[in-house]
Design a protein around this motif. Structure first.
Motif: not given
Lengths: 598, 598
Positions: A11-12, A38, A243, A246-247, A428, A480, B427, B450, B452, B454-457, B478-482, B588
């Protein structure tokens, strides 16, 4: 062989990715076009940054759908390629990946594909660049490695070779054995990814569910051995679309990635590691407690029949024992609540195990210790739990002065040993944890299970030594957890074994109450007679039976300190799981207990 | 027809589920066996609790793999069933669901299946119970509704009928039209679920990805109409297995479920609602600001060419205008930071729209207002944003006293109208939001994308009126941020349209800088000549082209107040999306701007 990682794995921003790859010890990267597009850095600046970090740029993936197109389209594609060759020159990279076309316009004509790829290779060669052609598993006409190889062979151009991607090879039913016969030097690049077996569209499978080697179901050591036999000595490059990765924190993910590659090289015989330790059993489990939760844990241990046998020489740390079950309560840790802070396992040669752990980039610590204290080294697992490695004899007990209280024997609670430890994993890091325990500690991974719990779906995976001296049960929420999460947060538990669950239940006063409905269903489901079910019901003992007739009888305590609890298990007839089938019942019962305020 | 919901649709303990179902207005429930098994309430207590809540128990799903088994197994199954009939008697429910067998032991013998189901129906009838037989889409031998119907017809038993489940019917390529010819009275039960089209194993699709009606791709109004034509007048019961709904707040999920059923009944012509409003356009967008973020937003609006034209008569609320673009800054809200707190859309008959919203269980509020203030009613969307409905004329502006500053015309920033509003969704509520805007406000759902980032889908869905007077772009991770989530948290933005992006860019000083790499790629990707790309690059204007040649040219501002930003768009040639292809570039760039401390 050099170790490389595709920027898409983590990620990042590009800076985050490069920093993480370098810190984890990778030699090079595959640069994904989106990461360049980017980025505020020019290609030359990216090259300089990589050089500063000691990373080579081993591959560039700039575009798709090149070959077997009508002539006008070919010209446009070659113009596109010329633009990308400029970028590659500035980046200082000499290998361009071209995936087999997925375009509806592509023709099913191997001769045309070979001819057009040959023209691209001509242009590339003029710039000192090589073209690595790869069969996508969902390519429109070319979807297997051997088909791509036929085209490359037909083109017969020195600047055109193969890129082999383990996912595209092993997700198909085409044998990789023939790879050993590919002309030496014609494999230009190797990309590695593992994956679980999933019954779904292969593109979605590839884009969302790839894993690092050793985390999935593919035979990557076999494939690597075959590729090595074909004379390939270029980079082994991870290309994992996942997935979660990626985060998640790229620094963590890159270390997980590096560990997967080191473990794979070991398994494929390329770079052997010190052998995995033979674990002899659970030595002790340490709980961190504070002023509020310490008394709760002490009361719980007394209730289970444990005795407070030892007090640490210099620290506020207590040893509690019953037969071979040992629990350490550590009040020196300053975090609030109660948690399993460490597990300790015994092995014949802890020093060798630590060397393996270090080679696998696991964080190894040697505890600070005072005079007359035994030095214990620990490895930090992905969830932050410390794993102590003790020698075969429990000499670590010399750190504890006897309290004078006699160690409780089997008659106390009837508990004889630690059966398993249950640890909820951070969302994660579930796959990372499986690889960690497998590669670093040599535990076998048993089946992964999914089950529906009251507050959402859960996934669990047990790991154990071959002789089942050490078992861990890792769980994680399938998604999550969000704001509405009324269950016990990140629960942890220790399960002790008993040879007689009814006797143990009779001796343990505080058992988790299980609903009568469960027993009515149990009788119907397993055809158990009333005189078998009734004592289970009376004691709150849960029951499971496996396909081979093995049985598990187990009960739980309430939750202590908001997070931890104990389980007592009796295994009969070779039952090998950890009672996951009853986890939803336990979770609901813990919830009801909390709602009832007890 | 009664409205029912299966307990498996929502999260929590049985009490949580029943409370949520009753509060959302359901008439009954389907009780899943697991919810009973883990409940501390006896079946009689569950019956009493349901009665207190005004809920009937319409169906019980106690077991699987009943029919077409060897004789010894049949006896065991009948004994199991007898246990479950006892439970049903205590629950006071009279319909038992039996799904077609998935057991490898089941025989492919319709006659045997019919005979054994008939025996079960005999036993059931003795207890006043009916058996509803349902074809699972992955049943071993019976996997289509018409096959189940042939078996039920062959059994010809008054206590044996069909259960029709929309997922099992519409996930297969078997036409549901024949359902209209099923003997009246032989459809015992109807279960409803929607789903997106997914290319995956049907069992996994069913267990994880079902949605409430109107949230997926199935033609449920058509199916309901057919079932209604067969004379069915029993419950319409939602049975939705969804990973997100299983772990989100059950009170919220139950309301979403109820809304889906009400909207479905409307679309199928069973219970018509007031018609969906014809939205004429965006009236204004309101930002909540505090002492720190208010000045930032004011400066940003000035930079875009807006004028501060009005001040609210009684509240710390400002009106800013440029042509038909209108922004309200509200300092009366007490939350910190900056956020889009409300959107306002105009319609001919706001009162009718509110009646529809109320019928669809949407939260409707009429604002408190002082003398001479215009009453504006709002509906709260799933993400907490208030949606104000104004009449066709902007009479709400009477609430604002003129500041004396003249409204900025097109010459200011060249902005002429609000093009769309971008809102990150919580989410747990992305599918709920799609259904909300579609059913309550009548917006069409455009494609879900969908991408991609920088920090996830990410997933995005645009909704719009048929004439594109009102557009919304909803996004969600796409997935809850952590914990590792360095992007802008829950970003929101307003996009204004311009007829001349270059002129607008020249007038707007603070534009988000876009990397040169983006333009190099743009030239290669779209074959754009240098004299087209160069002005875009100079001004930081992004570009996209759709399959029909439609073009989007757009630029962004930096993030203001930590969360919000503006976009300026020029659409050419019928481009209909919201530039999602460029979202990763924008994300980004915002990240790099923040890292650079500007």
């Amino acid at each position: 062989m050099r170790r490389s990682i595709a920027t898409v794995c983590v990620s990042g921003t590009l800076d985050d990715k490069l920093t993480a790859a370098a810190a984890a010890g990778f030699d090079g990267i595959e640069l994904f076009e989106n990461d360049l597009v980017v980025s505020p850095w020019s290609p030359a600046e990216i090259r300089a940054r990589c050089a500063d970090l000691g990373l080579s740029i081993d591959l560039y993936q700039p575009f798709r759908d090149f070959e077997a197109v009508p002539p006008a389209r070919l010209e446009a594609n070659l113009r596109r390629a010329a633009h990308k060759f400029d970028v590659m020159a500035a980046l200082g990279t000499d290998t361009m990946l071209v995936c087999s076309s997925v375009s509806p316009d592509a023709r099913d004509d191997d001769g045309l594909a070979a001819e057009q790829l040959s023209r691209l290779a001509d242009r590339a060669a003029d710039r000192g660049i090589r073209i690595a052609y790869e069969a996508l598993a969902w390519g429109r006409h070319v979807s297997t490695w051997d088909h791509a190889w036929r085209i490359v062979r037909a083109a017969d151009h020195p600047a055109l070779g193969l890129c082999l991607d383990s996912f595209h090879i092993l997700s198909r039913d085409v044998s990789p054995d023939g790879i050993a016969a590919v002309t030496p030097g014609k494999i230009f690049f190797v990309q590695l990814a593992d994956a679980p077996h999933l019954r779904m569209d292969v593109l979605q499978w590839s884009r969302h569910h790839r894993l690092f080697p050793g985390q999935g179901a593919f035979d990557l050591p076999g494939l690597i051995t075959t590729i090595h036999a074909a004379g390939y000595d270029g980079p082994l490059s991870l290309e994992v679309f996942n997935d979660v990765f990626r985060q998640s924190d790229p620094a963590r993910t890159a270390v997980d990635a590096m560990r997967s590659l080191i473990a794979l090289e070991d398994r494929a015989g390329l770079r052997p590691l010190p052998p995995a330790p033979a674990l002899r059993g659970h030595a002790f489990t340490e709980f961190a407690v504070d002023g509020g939760t310490g008394p709760q844990l002490r009361e719980a241990l007394r209730g289970l029949g444990f005795a407070h046998t030892g007090q640490h020489r210099t620290k506020p740390v207590e040893l509690w024992e019953q037969s071979a079950c040992r629990v350490v309560l550590n009040s020196a840790v300053t975090r609030p609540g109660a948690a399993i802070s460490a597990i300790a396992v015994s092995t014949d040669d802890p020093a060798a195990a630590l060397r393996r752990a270090e080679a696998l980039r696991a964080p190894v610590h040697v505890s600070a210790h005072g005079p007359r204290e035994v030095s214990l080294a620990s490895i930090t697992a992905p969830d932050g739990t410390d794993v102590f490695l003790t020698g075969p004899s429990p000499d670590w007990r010399a750190d504890f002065l006897p309290t004078g209280e006699p160690a409780a024997g089997e008659s106390a609670g009837g508990l004889i040993a630690t059966d398993h430890i249950g640890l909820t994993q951070p969302f994660d890091h579930f796959d990372e944890a499986g690889l960690f325990y497998h590669s670093v500690l040599g535990l076998d991974r048993l089946a992964t299970e999914e089950f529906a719990a009251p507050f959402g779906l859960m996934r669990s995976r047990a790991l154990a030594t071959a002789g089942r001296e050490v078992r861990l049960a890792l769980t994680v929420a399938l998604l999550r957890r969000g704001e509405w999460a009324p269950g016990v947060p990140e629960p942890q538990h220790v399960a002790f074994s008993t040879p007689d669950i009814l006797a143990s239940a009779a001796r343990v006063p505080r058992r988790l109450a299980i609903p009568d409905n469960y027993y009515a269903d149990l009788a119907a489901r397993f055809g158990l007679p009333g005189d078998v079910v009734e004592p289970l019901r009376r004691h709150g003992i849960l029951y499971d039976r496996d396909a081979h007739g093995g049985e598990l009888l187990h009960f739980y305590t309430p939750v202590h300190g908001g997070r931890v609890f104990f389980e007592i298990v009796e295994r009969r007839g070779g039952y090998d799981a950890c009672g996951e089938a009853n986890a939803p019942v336990r979770m609901a019962a813990h919830r009801h207990l909390r709602l009832s305020g007890r």
